[in-house]
Design a protein around this motif. Structure first.
Motif, mmCIF file in Angstrom:
data_model
loop_
_atom_site.group_PDB
_atom_site.id
_atom_site.type_symbol
_atom_site.label_atom_id
_atom_site.label_comp_id
_atom_site.label_asym_id
_atom_site.label_seq_id
_atom_site.Cartn_x
_atom_site.Cartn_y
_atom_site.Cartn_z
ATOM 1 N N MET A 11 -22.994 -35.487 -68.355
ATOM 2 C CA MET A 11 -23.517 -36.092 -69.667
ATOM 3 C C MET A 11 -25.141 -36.121 -69.235
ATOM 4 O O MET A 11 -25.887 -35.942 -70.245
ATOM 5 N N ARG A 12 -25.642 -36.264 -68.311
ATOM 6 C CA ARG A 12 -26.933 -36.339 -67.805
ATOM 7 C C ARG A 12 -27.651 -34.930 -68.295
ATOM 8 O O ARG A 12 -28.719 -34.780 -68.930
ATOM 9 N N ASP A 13 -27.010 -33.709 -67.961
ATOM 10 C CA ASP A 13 -27.600 -32.651 -68.171
ATOM 11 C C ASP A 13 -26.447 -31.581 -69.092
ATOM 12 O O ASP A 13 -26.305 -30.387 -68.699
ATOM 13 N N PHE A 14 -26.108 -32.282 -70.148
ATOM 14 C CA PHE A 14 -25.085 -31.468 -70.967
ATOM 15 C C PHE A 14 -25.374 -30.013 -71.417
ATOM 16 O O PHE A 14 -24.844 -29.184 -71.437
ATOM 17 N N GLY A 15 -26.744 -29.926 -71.714
ATOM 18 C CA GLY A 15 -27.085 -28.565 -72.155
ATOM 19 C C GLY A 15 -26.762 -27.572 -71.096
ATOM 20 O O GLY A 15 -26.189 -26.280 -71.405
ATOM 21 N N ARG A 16 -27.144 -27.738 -69.991
ATOM 22 C CA ARG A 16 -26.928 -26.701 -68.760
ATOM 23 C C ARG A 16 -25.425 -26.565 -68.311
ATOM 24 O O ARG A 16 -25.270 -25.315 -68.250
ATOM 25 N N TYR A 17 -24.547 -27.870 -68.412
ATOM 26 C CA TYR A 17 -23.326 -27.505 -68.083
ATOM 27 C C TYR A 17 -22.399 -27.024 -69.232
ATOM 28 O O TYR A 17 -21.485 -26.123 -69.100
ATOM 29 N N HIS A 18 -23.118 -27.336 -70.222
ATOM 30 C CA HIS A 18 -22.363 -26.745 -71.644
ATOM 31 C C HIS A 18 -22.316 -25.127 -71.224
ATOM 32 O O HIS A 18 -21.376 -24.508 -71.729
ATOM 33 N N ASP A 19 -23.727 -24.727 -71.224
ATOM 34 C CA ASP A 19 -23.806 -23.242 -71.072
ATOM 35 C C ASP A 19 -22.931 -22.502 -70.203
ATOM 36 O O ASP A 19 -22.377 -21.552 -70.131
ATOM 37 N N GLU A 20 -22.920 -23.440 -68.830
ATOM 38 C CA GLU A 20 -22.388 -22.878 -67.543
ATOM 39 C C GLU A 20 -20.740 -22.826 -67.882
ATOM 40 O O GLU A 20 -19.921 -21.935 -67.476
ATOM 41 N N ALA A 21 -20.242 -23.801 -68.619
ATOM 42 C CA ALA A 21 -18.912 -23.975 -68.944
ATOM 43 C C ALA A 21 -18.169 -22.665 -69.954
ATOM 44 O O ALA A 21 -17.215 -22.426 -69.908
ATOM 45 N N ARG A 22 -19.389 -22.077 -70.486
ATOM 46 C CA ARG A 22 -19.081 -20.918 -71.545
ATOM 47 C C ARG A 22 -18.576 -19.845 -70.625
ATOM 48 O O ARG A 22 -18.153 -18.864 -71.153
#
Length: 92
Positions: A11-22
């Motif tokens: 939740m703190r770094d959603f953008g980063r992990y969103h991209d990694e999860a793709r």
């Protein structure tokens, strides 16, 4: 093995992990235990549409990748038949 991070970190770094999860699934943990897995949308679609690998298809419904694989095995077997008996050769 999938990468694991805490839900708070996600939740703190959603953008980063969103991209990694793709790119590859990420397991989110809560209280130190796996809670959910974030997967790319196309992977989720494939997993939910083909939940049972024993699923059968009508000829006009067969997914292109599966049709290619089946035709490839048939072609290989036909080529082997032209070279003599293949009773001892298993399918792939």
């Amino acid at each position: 093995m999938t990468r694991s991070i805490t839900t708070t970190e996600f939740m703190r770094d959603f953008g980063r992990y969103h991209d990694e999860a793709r790119i590859e699934p990420i397991t989110l943990t809560k209280y130190g235990r796996p809670s959910v897995v974030v997967v790319p949308a196309d992977l989720y679609a494939r997993m939910s549409n083909n939940a049972d690998p024993r699923r059968s298809y009508l000829s006009n419904e067969t997914p292109p990748e599966l049709a290619e694989m089946i035709l490839s095995v048939i072609d290989d077997r036909l080529e082997e038949d032209d070279q003599g008996p293949v009773d001892d050769k298993p399918l792939r």
